[in-house]
Design an enzyme around this catalytic site. Sequence first.
Site, short mmCIF file in Angstrom:
data_model
loop_
_atom_site.label_atom_id
_atom_site.label_comp_id
_atom_site.label_asym_id
_atom_site.label_seq_id
_atom_site.Cartn_x
_atom_site.Cartn_y
_atom_site.Cartn_z
N ASP A 1 39.10 46.17 8.77
CA ASP A 1 40.47 46.56 9.07
C ASP A 1 41.28 45.29 9.38
O ASP A 1 40.88 44.50 10.24
CB ASP A 1 40.47 47.50 10.30
CG ASP A 1 41.55 48.55 10.22
OD1 ASP A 1 41.26 49.74 10.46
OD2 ASP A 1 42.70 48.19 9.86
N HIS B 1 41.43 58.38 11.85
CA HIS B 1 41.38 58.29 13.32
C HIS B 1 42.72 58.54 13.98
O HIS B 1 42.83 58.59 15.21
CB HIS B 1 40.85 56.91 13.71
CG HIS B 1 41.76 55.83 13.28
ND1 HIS B 1 41.98 55.51 11.95
CD2 HIS B 1 42.57 55.01 13.97
CE1 HIS B 1 42.86 54.54 11.87
NE2 HIS B 1 43.24 54.22 13.08
N ASP B 2 43.78 58.68 13.14
CA ASP B 2 45.12 58.95 13.68
C ASP B 2 45.54 60.40 13.48
O ASP B 2 46.60 60.80 13.97
CB ASP B 2 46.17 58.09 12.96
CG ASP B 2 46.02 56.63 13.24
OD1 ASP B 2 46.36 55.83 12.35
OD2 ASP B 2 45.55 56.28 14.35
N ASP C 1 46.46 47.48 8.12
CA ASP C 1 47.18 48.30 9.09
C ASP C 1 48.69 48.13 8.97
O ASP C 1 49.17 47.00 9.02
CB ASP C 1 46.72 47.84 10.49
CG ASP C 1 47.10 48.79 11.58
OD1 ASP C 1 46.64 49.94 11.54
OD2 ASP C 1 47.87 48.39 12.46
N GLU D 1 47.85 50.58 4.49
CA GLU D 1 48.34 51.74 5.22
C GLU D 1 49.85 51.61 5.27
O GLU D 1 50.37 50.63 5.82
CB GLU D 1 47.76 51.82 6.64
CG GLU D 1 48.17 53.10 7.34
CD GLU D 1 48.26 52.98 8.84
OE1 GLU D 1 48.50 51.88 9.34
OE2 GLU D 1 48.10 54.01 9.52
O1 TEU Z 1 48.71 53.49 12.47
C1 TEU Z 1 50.06 53.33 12.09
C2 TEU Z 1 50.77 54.58 12.25
O2 TEU Z 1 51.70 54.86 11.56
C3 TEU Z 1 50.31 55.43 13.33
O3 TEU Z 1 51.17 55.10 14.41
C4 TEU Z 1 50.42 56.85 12.95
O4 TEU Z 1 51.59 57.06 12.20
C5 TEU Z 1 50.54 57.62 14.21
O5 TEU Z 1 49.44 57.22 14.97
C6 TEU Z 1 50.48 59.10 13.88
O6 TEU Z 1 50.98 59.73 15.01
C7 TEU Z 1 47.99 52.27 12.51
C8 TEU Z 1 46.60 52.57 13.03
O7 TEU Z 1 45.94 53.45 12.11
C9 TEU Z 1 46.75 53.21 14.38
O8 TEU Z 1 45.47 53.62 14.90
C10 TEU Z 1 47.37 52.18 15.33
O9 TEU Z 1 47.61 52.79 16.57
C11 TEU Z 1 48.70 51.66 14.76
O10 TEU Z 1 48.66 51.35 13.38
C12 TEU Z 1 49.05 50.35 15.45
O11 TEU Z 1 48.10 49.37 15.07
#
Ligand code: TEU
Length: 559
Positions: free
Chosen positions: A98, A329-330, A199, A256
Amino acid sequence: MNKAWWKESVVYQIYPRSFMDSNGDGIGDLQGIISKLDYIKNLGIDVIWLSPVYKSPNDDNGYDISDYQDIMDDFGTMADWEQLLVEVHERGMKLIMDLVVNHSSDEHPWFLEARQSKDSKYRDYYIWRKGKNGKEPSNWYSNFGGSAWEYDEATDEYYLHLFSKKQPDLNWCNPSLRKEIYNMMKWWLEKGIDGFRMDVINFISKPENFEDGDLKPGKKYASGSKFYRNGPHIHDYLQEMNREVLSHYDVMTVGEMPGVTPELAKLYTSEDRKELNMVFQFEHMGLDNGENGKWDLKPLKLADLKANLSKWQLALEDTGWNSLYFNNHDQPRSVSRFGNDKKYRVESAKMLATLLHMMKGTPYVYQGEEIGMTNIRFDSIEDYRDIEIINMFKEQTEAGIPHQQIMESIYAKGRDNSRTPMQWDASPNAGFTTSTPWLKVNPNYIEINAEAEISNANSIYHYYRKLIQLRKKYDVIVYGKYELLLPEHQEIFAYTRTLGDEKLLVICNFYEGQPMFELPEHITYQSAELLISNYPEKLTHELESIQLRPYDASVFLLK
Ligand code: TEU
Ligand code: CA
């Protein structure tokens, strides 16, 4: 369409904190992952995407990095990581890491130096601005609540953080910073990794001037996303990164990209532009958001999902490449969000997997999805760990929103839904840890766990194995042309994939009703072979008209 290993691969995402604890501290770690590589290999996985394992204060569980070239103590040592890479490769799998370079941790040495003085050589590794009329430089909110600007008294300036205030945004306008990032990437690539998941990579190009966003009535902060998403120099930076780093290795890259559109995705992923291989788009992840965002709950309409996924399939048909995911994971767990995690958990989990895995693109399996893990409902906010949840709870409570309404939003959309420990068996803590887990285990681990799934031939796990095997066997699944069928049907999501004289017919009943599937007349065939179905009984009827069962999923090979 050029062939490529990353087009023919299935990726498994590991969230290390929750995958497997080997040393009894309640936190997943690298040795724990190593102990489960055979489990991943047996699923048929080609590539592992490892969420961040770098040194971090864990304000955002590793997405706030304080040393890009060292391993977080919680997860083990660099020697453990080296062993992981060897053992992944020994099993014929690949490992992508990542890359979190839109921001660092505020405990990174660069930031510690930068905040010391305006003359620091690292000052411009970050984005500093003077306040405006006694307020923040712009009215943008952070993705984790509050202002996107944090005042730094020592130097009487604000620094930008699109996420938590412990995640200061890096200044990609600065060529010295970019060079540091490229050197770090090369350092990992020289160790032998096979690529990167990047990310929020479409956030890295910020505008020179920070204009205010459109304030909604009663709100103190506004979205700045139209300014920082897909910013003015994003393609220059990605093409430079490709030229300087990526083009020298046989690697896979997935960006992403919240807010990316199919048109932009073509620019990011068409092979002649030499930027990225594929992107994670978010449009299908927002179809059940109300107008006030993810916490504003709205039921998903199948028609919207059919239209959106078909739009992406068609848009990237000949240019670029799709990633295929419902879980990470989000995001909350798809069997709870889009399926039915009560009476029809097994059927609906298999149906959702069929729908996704038979499409054109690279499928991503998020840990636990392959055994039908579900969302969680903790009674107390004290049991939650995610900064996004905790900040939202505080903000919404202060805004006077009723407690139960806040909790229902967290139950439906909170990121901890997908971060509860992987459920390995029915032993205490689901075999994840011998001590107290950092985040509570879902109590349904007694019946939902990998051991039970592996020993049941009709399990979701074995169904995923079969889906992945089909992808290896039939090129039509990887490269076939997509066509949506029955676009108006409110319950059935059906489509075909065509390559030469082979046609795949995919029929998914998205709900528990029992609608009739009527084969459109333009679909003709000589022979039909049932490749997979989520109901063990064989279909005993002609394809022309099928009475579907609840969450019925079937894939036929037509010739
Ligand atoms: O996620 C980016 C992102 O857009 C997230 O904020 C997502 O939209 C949100 O969590 C949904 O509610 C990336 C990573 O995957 C996330 O785990 C991190 O918290 C974020 O970036 C900051 O690095
Ligand atoms: Ca551990």
